[in-house]
Design a protein around this motif. Structure first.
Motif, mmCIF file in Angstrom:
data_model
loop_
_atom_site.group_PDB
_atom_site.id
_atom_site.type_symbol
_atom_site.label_atom_id
_atom_site.label_comp_id
_atom_site.label_asym_id
_atom_site.label_seq_id
_atom_site.Cartn_x
_atom_site.Cartn_y
_atom_site.Cartn_z
ATOM 1 N N ALA A 168 23.517 64.963 85.057
ATOM 2 C CA ALA A 168 23.792 63.745 85.816
ATOM 3 C C ALA A 168 25.302 63.521 85.852
ATOM 4 O O ALA A 168 26.022 63.911 84.928
ATOM 5 N N SER A 169 25.770 62.889 86.924
ATOM 6 C CA SER A 169 27.213 62.707 87.104
ATOM 7 C C SER A 169 27.817 61.776 86.057
ATOM 8 O O SER A 169 29.017 61.816 85.810
ATOM 9 N N GLY A 170 26.985 60.958 85.413
ATOM 10 C CA GLY A 170 27.494 60.043 84.396
ATOM 11 C C GLY A 170 27.657 60.680 83.023
ATOM 12 O O GLY A 170 28.226 60.067 82.122
ATOM 13 N N GLN A 171 27.155 61.900 82.856
ATOM 14 C CA GLN A 171 27.328 62.593 81.587
ATOM 15 C C GLN A 171 28.761 63.117 81.486
ATOM 16 O O GLN A 171 29.345 63.535 82.477
ATOM 17 N N LYS A 172 29.317 63.100 80.290
ATOM 18 C CA LYS A 172 30.722 63.437 80.111
ATOM 19 C C LYS A 172 30.893 64.912 79.726
ATOM 20 O O LYS A 172 30.111 65.467 78.977
ATOM 21 N N LEU A 173 31.982 65.511 80.258
ATOM 22 C CA LEU A 173 32.265 66.914 80.017
ATOM 23 C C LEU A 173 33.769 67.110 79.918
ATOM 24 O O LEU A 173 34.534 66.455 80.628
ATOM 25 N N GLY A 174 34.189 67.990 79.042
ATOM 26 C CA GLY A 174 35.612 68.290 78.894
ATOM 27 C C GLY A 174 35.802 69.760 78.593
ATOM 28 O O GLY A 174 34.903 70.432 78.089
ATOM 29 N N PHE A 175 36.986 70.293 78.895
ATOM 30 C CA PHE A 175 37.296 71.703 78.677
ATOM 31 C C PHE A 175 38.614 71.829 77.914
ATOM 32 O O PHE A 175 39.532 71.036 78.087
ATOM 33 N N GLY A 177 39.717 71.320 74.917
ATOM 34 C CA GLY A 177 40.230 70.251 74.081
ATOM 35 C C GLY A 177 40.454 68.926 74.786
ATOM 36 O O GLY A 177 40.846 67.959 74.140
ATOM 37 N N ALA A 178 40.223 68.879 76.096
ATOM 38 C CA ALA A 178 40.396 67.615 76.823
ATOM 39 C C ALA A 178 39.259 66.660 76.477
ATOM 40 O O ALA A 178 38.122 67.078 76.238
ATOM 41 N N THR A 179 39.571 65.368 76.456
ATOM 42 C CA THR A 179 38.557 64.358 76.174
ATOM 43 C C THR A 179 37.491 64.379 77.257
ATOM 44 O O THR A 179 37.818 64.315 78.451
ATOM 45 N N PRO A 180 36.221 64.498 76.917
ATOM 46 C CA PRO A 180 35.162 64.525 77.934
ATOM 47 C C PRO A 180 35.168 63.266 78.791
ATOM 48 O O PRO A 180 35.364 62.152 78.287
ATOM 49 N N ILE A 181 34.970 63.446 80.082
ATOM 50 C CA ILE A 181 34.912 62.331 81.028
ATOM 51 C C ILE A 181 33.719 62.545 81.950
ATOM 52 O O ILE A 181 33.152 63.630 82.029
ATOM 53 N N VAL A 182 33.332 61.487 82.653
ATOM 54 C CA VAL A 182 32.298 61.628 83.673
ATOM 55 C C VAL A 182 32.891 62.360 84.868
ATOM 56 O O VAL A 182 34.117 62.519 84.978
ATOM 57 N N ARG A 183 32.069 62.804 85.780
ATOM 58 C CA ARG A 183 32.568 63.525 86.951
ATOM 59 C C ARG A 183 33.463 62.614 87.784
ATOM 60 O O ARG A 183 33.098 61.470 88.072
#
Length: 263
Positions: A168-175, A177-183
């Motif tokens: 879902a677009s509201g789930q957070k992801l980061g690459f 070492g970046a802080t995970p964010i929503v899409r």
């Protein structure tokens, strides 16, 4: 003399002069039968001695292929075919299944190989796996809490339905070492033409000032045709580059959007 007990399971050990050893031994048998490594998912004939083609499968727990625990409620009587050698196993979802050609290659929990005669169970070979390999390089999966892939590891995905990272677009992801964010929010492409080819660019360099009126002519300075043509050529060259860059950028946005990295 008093009965002593083992250190781990607390099995009774009657003293030499004790009476009623049967009570201690029966208690030991009951204790062993309730231990998960001994009694859990154990397959036995439904009757002792066997009087039918049915077996009993004890309740127990098992590790599923995703690393979580599964539970099997047990089966008091499970019928098998006559005069066969049958492999009895649990599916990853916990269904009790059989096979007469050996165990399947797909994920399963091996229980027992049962040999039947015309009307009764002849033998039960216990196939439960008691010991497992351990170590940092063992699991074919990462635990749900996260982990580290082995150096050089590859992750294969399906070629039919594929795989998703984030559902879902509201789930957070980061690459990296970046802080995970929503899409991130959507990009608007009013100019939507796209291209995956960035053309070569040869700039038209205009380092010399325009000469203005031709030599020998009088009047206010004005651009000559050659000056205007040089300017037009440089402008067209730059316009083509800017348009091509916009097309490549559109293609990049479209690709990122198709994978879900952009909205």
């Amino acid at each position: 003399m008093a009965t002593s007990y083992t250190g781990n399971v607390k099995l009774g050990m009657p003293a030499v002069a004790d009476r009623n050893w049967n009570l201690v031994l029966n208690a030991n048998a009951g204790t062993l039968d309730t231990l998960a490594p001994v009694g859990g998912l154990c397959v036995t004939p439904a009757e002792v001695p066997s009087a039918s083609l049915s077996v009993r499968v004890a309740a127990g727990t098992y590790r599923k292929k995703d690393g979580t625990a599964g539970t099997f409620a047990g089966a008091a009587s499970f019928a098998l075919p006559a005069a066969k050698v049958t492999s009895l196993y649990l599916s990853d979802a916990g269904s009790l299944l059989t096979a007469t050609g050996g165990y399947p290659a797909t994920a399963c929990v091996r229980l027992a190989t049962v040999t039947t005669g015309p009307t009764t169970v002849l033998s039960v070979a216990d196939d439960r796996l008691v010991c497992g390999v351990v170590g940092t390089d063992v699991s074919a999966f990462l635990p749900l809490a996260g982990g580290t892939l082995a150096d050089g590891a590859g992750v294969a995905v399906g070629t039919s339905s594929g795989a998703q990272i984030g559902t879902a677009s509201g789930q957070k992801l980061g690459f990296w070492g970046a802080t995970p964010i929503v899409r991130p929010g959507p990009y608007t492409q009013t100019y939507s033409t796209a291209s995956r080819a960035l053309a070569a660019y040869s700039p038209t360099v205009e380092t010399t000032s325009f000469s203005g009126v031709a030599s020998g002519q009088s009047g206010s300075p004005y651009a000559q045709v050659s000056d205007l043509n040089n300017l037009r050529s440089a402008y067209e060259n730059l316009r083509a580059l800017a348009e091509n860059v916009a097309q490549v950028l559109n293609a990049l946005i479209n690709d990122l959007r198709s994978t879900g990295l952009l909205s």
